[in-house]
Design a protein around this motif. Structure first.
Motif, PDB file in Angstrom:
ATOM      1  N   PRO A  46     -22.606  30.857  -0.786  1.00 18.20           N
ATOM      2  CA  PRO A  46     -23.354  31.899  -0.010  1.00 18.20           C
ATOM      3  C   PRO A  46     -22.373  33.212   0.196  1.00 18.20           C
ATOM      4  CG  PRO A  46     -23.265  29.794   1.176  1.00 18.20           C
ATOM      5  CD  PRO A  46     -22.260  29.841  -0.064  1.00 18.20           C
ATOM      6  N   GLY A  47     -23.103  34.315   0.636  1.00 18.15           N
ATOM      7  CA  GLY A  47     -22.212  35.508   0.567  1.00 18.15           C
ATOM      8  C   GLY A  47     -21.576  36.229  -0.589  1.00 18.15           C
ATOM      9  N   VAL A  48     -21.839  35.378  -1.592  1.00 20.57           N
ATOM     10  CA  VAL A  48     -21.191  36.271  -2.836  1.00 20.57           C
ATOM     11  C   VAL A  48     -21.933  37.586  -3.229  1.00 20.57           C
ATOM     12  CG1 VAL A  48     -20.862  35.820  -5.275  1.00 20.57           C
ATOM     13  CG2 VAL A  48     -20.341  34.184  -3.671  1.00 20.57           C
ATOM     14  N   THR A  49     -23.287  37.523  -3.070  1.00 21.57           N
ATOM     15  CA  THR A  49     -23.841  38.893  -3.481  1.00 21.57           C
ATOM     16  C   THR A  49     -23.631  39.887  -2.237  1.00 21.57           C
ATOM     17  OG1 THR A  49     -25.517  37.507  -4.309  1.00 21.57           O
ATOM     18  CG2 THR A  49     -26.125  39.726  -4.241  1.00 21.57           C
ATOM     19  N   PHE A  67     -27.981  37.967   4.730  1.00 19.35           N
ATOM     20  CA  PHE A  67     -27.451  37.930   6.017  1.00 19.35           C
ATOM     21  C   PHE A  67     -27.293  36.564   6.700  1.00 19.35           C
ATOM     22  CE2 PHE A  67     -31.752  39.608   6.208  1.00 19.35           C
ATOM     23  CZ  PHE A  67     -32.405  38.661   7.240  1.00 19.35           C
ATOM     24  N   GLY A  68     -26.682  36.572   7.882  1.00 18.04           N
ATOM     25  CA  GLY A  68     -26.908  35.484   8.648  1.00 18.04           C
ATOM     26  C   GLY A  68     -25.590  34.464   8.410  1.00 18.04           C
ATOM     27  N   PHE A  69     -25.641  33.300   9.003  1.00  8.24           N
ATOM     28  CA  PHE A  69     -24.593  32.535   8.882  1.00  8.24           C
ATOM     29  C   PHE A  69     -24.282  32.006   7.146  1.00  8.24           C
ATOM     30  CE2 PHE A  69     -22.779  28.287   8.181  1.00  8.24           C
ATOM     31  CZ  PHE A  69     -21.713  28.241   8.937  1.00  8.24           C
ATOM     32  N   MET A  70     -22.920  32.298   6.980  1.00  4.74           N
ATOM     33  CA  MET A  70     -22.596  32.092   5.644  1.00  4.74           C
ATOM     34  C   MET A  70     -21.104  31.040   5.837  1.00  4.74           C
ATOM     35  SD  MET A  70     -23.252  35.315   3.516  1.00  4.74           S
ATOM     36  CE  MET A  70     -23.607  36.537   5.014  1.00  4.74           C
ATOM     37  N   LYS A  71     -21.415  29.826   5.232  1.00  2.00           N
ATOM     38  CA  LYS A  71     -20.238  29.098   5.451  1.00  2.00           C
ATOM     39  C   LYS A  71     -18.885  29.601   4.655  1.00  2.00           C
ATOM     40  CE  LYS A  71     -19.060  24.170   4.877  1.00  2.00           C
ATOM     41  NZ  LYS A  71     -19.447  23.115   4.309  1.00  2.00           N
ATOM     42  N   GLY A  72     -17.932  29.691   5.418  1.00  2.00           N
ATOM     43  CA  GLY A  72     -16.626  30.351   4.954  1.00  2.00           C
ATOM     44  C   GLY A  72     -16.547  31.655   4.851  1.00  2.00           C
ATOM     45  N   VAL A  73     -17.534  32.562   5.239  1.00  2.00           N
ATOM     46  CA  VAL A  73     -17.464  33.894   5.511  1.00  2.00           C
ATOM     47  C   VAL A  73     -17.496  34.416   7.079  1.00  2.00           C
ATOM     48  CG1 VAL A  73     -18.724  35.872   5.113  1.00  2.00           C
ATOM     49  CG2 VAL A  73     -19.111  33.971   3.506  1.00  2.00           C
ATOM     50  N   PRO A  74     -16.240  35.066   7.211  1.00  2.00           N
ATOM     51  CA  PRO A  74     -15.837  35.462   8.518  1.00  2.00           C
ATOM     52  C   PRO A  74     -16.992  36.299   9.251  1.00  2.00           C
ATOM     53  CG  PRO A  74     -14.046  36.190   6.984  1.00  2.00           C
ATOM     54  CD  PRO A  74     -15.236  35.688   6.253  1.00  2.00           C
ATOM     55  N   GLU A  75     -16.925  35.998  10.531  1.00  2.00           N
ATOM     56  CA  GLU A  75     -18.259  36.542  11.398  1.00  2.00           C
ATOM     57  C   GLU A  75     -18.266  38.185  10.891  1.00  2.00           C
ATOM     58  OE1 GLU A  75     -20.208  37.026  15.721  1.00  2.00           O
ATOM     59  OE2 GLU A  75     -18.493  35.301  15.340  1.00  2.00           O
ATOM     60  N   ASP A  76     -17.138  39.088  11.000  1.00  2.00           N
ATOM     61  CA  ASP A  76     -17.104  40.338  10.920  1.00  2.00           C
ATOM     62  C   ASP A  76     -17.650  40.854   9.555  1.00  2.00           C
ATOM     63  OD1 ASP A  76     -14.715  39.288   9.861  1.00  2.00           O
ATOM     64  OD2 ASP A  76     -13.676  41.179  10.066  1.00  2.00           O
ATOM     65  N   VAL A  77     -17.122  40.094   8.603  1.00  2.00           N
ATOM     66  CA  VAL A  77     -17.880  40.379   7.170  1.00  2.00           C
ATOM     67  C   VAL A  77     -19.560  40.079   7.195  1.00  2.00           C
ATOM     68  CG1 VAL A  77     -18.013  39.608   4.641  1.00  2.00           C
ATOM     69  CG2 VAL A  77     -15.742  39.686   5.983  1.00  2.00           C
ATOM     70  N   ARG A  78     -19.944  39.191   7.886  1.00  2.00           N
ATOM     71  CA  ARG A  78     -21.222  38.882   7.912  1.00  2.00           C
ATOM     72  C   ARG A  78     -22.025  39.842   8.794  1.00  2.00           C
ATOM     73  NH1 ARG A  78     -20.077  33.303   9.884  1.00  2.00           N
ATOM     74  NH2 ARG A  78     -21.118  33.727  11.923  1.00  2.00           N
ATOM     75  N   GLU A  79     -21.389  40.416   9.919  1.00  2.00           N
ATOM     76  CA  GLU A  79     -21.941  41.502  10.503  1.00  2.00           C
ATOM     77  C   GLU A  79     -21.964  42.852   9.686  1.00  2.00           C
ATOM     78  OE1 GLU A  79     -23.761  41.939  13.384  1.00  2.00           O
ATOM     79  OE2 GLU A  79     -23.729  39.563  13.360  1.00  2.00           O
ATOM     80  N   ASP A  80     -21.136  43.071   8.891  1.00  2.00           N
ATOM     81  CA  ASP A  80     -21.021  44.105   8.138  1.00  2.00           C
ATOM     82  C   ASP A  80     -22.138  44.223   6.887  1.00  2.00           C
ATOM     83  OD1 ASP A  80     -18.757  45.158   9.495  1.00  2.00           O
ATOM     84  OD2 ASP A  80     -17.227  44.633   7.939  1.00  2.00           O
ATOM     85  N   ILE A  81     -22.518  42.969   6.444  1.00  2.00           N
ATOM     86  CA  ILE A  81     -23.349  42.937   5.317  1.00  2.00           C
ATOM     87  C   ILE A  81     -24.780  43.197   6.030  1.00  2.00           C
ATOM     88  CG2 ILE A  81     -24.524  41.326   4.110  1.00  2.00           C
ATOM     89  CD1 ILE A  81     -21.770  39.633   3.308  1.00  2.00           C
ATOM     90  N   LYS A  82     -24.868  42.729   7.320  1.00  2.00           N
ATOM     91  CA  LYS A  82     -26.177  42.843   7.996  1.00  2.00           C
ATOM     92  C   LYS A  82     -26.457  44.405   8.286  1.00  2.00           C
ATOM     93  CE  LYS A  82     -28.838  41.319  11.879  1.00  2.00           C
ATOM     94  NZ  LYS A  82     -28.537  41.171  13.051  1.00  2.00           N
ATOM     95  N   THR A  83     -25.289  44.857   8.815  1.00  2.00           N
ATOM     96  CA  THR A  83     -25.346  46.439   9.037  1.00  2.00           C
ATOM     97  C   THR A  83     -25.729  47.259   7.698  1.00  2.00           C
ATOM     98  OG1 THR A  83     -23.682  46.153  10.745  1.00  2.00           O
ATOM     99  CG2 THR A  83     -23.884  48.313  10.046  1.00  2.00           C
ATOM    100  N   ASP A  84     -25.217  46.796   6.628  1.00  2.00           N
ATOM    101  CA  ASP A  84     -25.279  47.656   5.532  1.00  2.00           C
ATOM    102  C   ASP A  84     -26.875  47.626   4.965  1.00  2.00           C
ATOM    103  OD1 ASP A  84     -22.679  48.584   5.426  1.00  2.00           O
ATOM    104  OD2 ASP A  84     -22.026  47.192   3.797  1.00  2.00           O
ATOM    105  N   VAL A  85     -27.362  46.195   5.301  1.00  2.00           N
ATOM    106  CA  VAL A  85     -28.755  46.017   4.696  1.00  2.00           C
ATOM    107  C   VAL A  85     -29.587  46.799   5.511  1.00  2.00           C
ATOM    108  CG1 VAL A  85     -30.404  44.257   4.882  1.00  2.00           C
ATOM    109  CG2 VAL A  85     -28.303  43.601   3.722  1.00  2.00           C
ATOM    110  N   VAL A  86     -29.512  46.777   6.953  1.00  2.00           N
ATOM    111  CA  VAL A  86     -30.250  47.564   8.060  1.00  2.00           C
ATOM    112  C   VAL A  86     -30.156  48.977   7.626  1.00  2.00           C
ATOM    113  CG1 VAL A  86     -30.313  48.358  10.244  1.00  2.00           C
ATOM    114  CG2 VAL A  86     -30.253  45.883   9.819  1.00  2.00           C
TER     115      VAL A  86
END
Length: 205
Positions: free
Chosen positions: A40-43, A64-83
């Protein structure tokens, strides 16, 4: 911020958590296989598919959302970029297809419904509406769900729509992308394309 968008005036985007089957659905819609990671989180950037001669692009946005092994700040950045991507291209986006996992979406929404929490899927659904993009919820993996109507009624309710879900067939589309079962989604998307006077794009759905 994603900078790779082809210059097209019409777009349909796929959004959703990681591992809900967006890439499988994209393959089903385009007949084209995209490089997706097994994790997850590779794309991390959008997959655009455009037809050179057509003024139209289909875009699979990163999960976006929870991804195993992906730090929370990276997850947040991805979601922000999508938005940000959706916000900045909202005038050109005719439909936002929010892909959810029919098997687990209710549990995930209920787990994240604290006082200060809005579950990602619900938040994204309302966000699309707020920026003027027609949302269609592609409820994937329905071949693994026994109580289909109950499940879809529950989902409609959590998204703020009164059950029965069948009165919302332009918004809720039960599918199984892996099995090539996406007729309900195509129908729903066409409704919105028709409203936007883009019947010429029916051939893609």
């Amino acid at each position: 911020m994603f900078e790779t968008r082809p210059d097209r005036d019409a777009e349909v985007v796929l959004l959703g958590r990681s591992n809900v089957g967006k890439s499988t659905l994209m393959r089903e819609l385009t007949g084209h296989t995209f490089n997706t990671g097994q994790r997850p989180g590779v794309t991390r950037s959008p997959n655009h598919y455009d037809w050179t001669s057509e003024d139209f692009v289909l875009t699979d946005l990163p999960g976006f959302g929870f991804m195993k092994g992906v730090p929370e700040d990276v997850r947040e950045d991805i979601k922000t970029d999508v938005v940000r991507y959706v916000e900045s291209n909202a005038e050109k986006i005719l439909v936002g297809i929010l892909v959810v996992d029919g098997k687990s979406v209710i549990d995930i929404i209920d787990r994240h419904s604290g006082e200060d929490e809005i579950p990602h899927d619900v938040e994204m659904f309302h966000f699309l509406q707020d920026v003027g993009v027609s949302p269609v919820v592609a409820v994937n993996k329905m071949d693994k769900v026994d109580d289909e109507d109950d499940r879809l009624n529950d989902l409609a309710e959590r998204l703020g729509m009164y059950p029965p879900w069948k009165q919302w067939q332009d918004t809720i589309a039960p599918i199984s992308a892996k099995r090539g079962n996406i007729a309900a989604l195509n129908e729903a998307v066409r409704e919105h394309l028709h409203e936007a006077n883009r019947d010429d794009l029916f051939k893609f759905f």
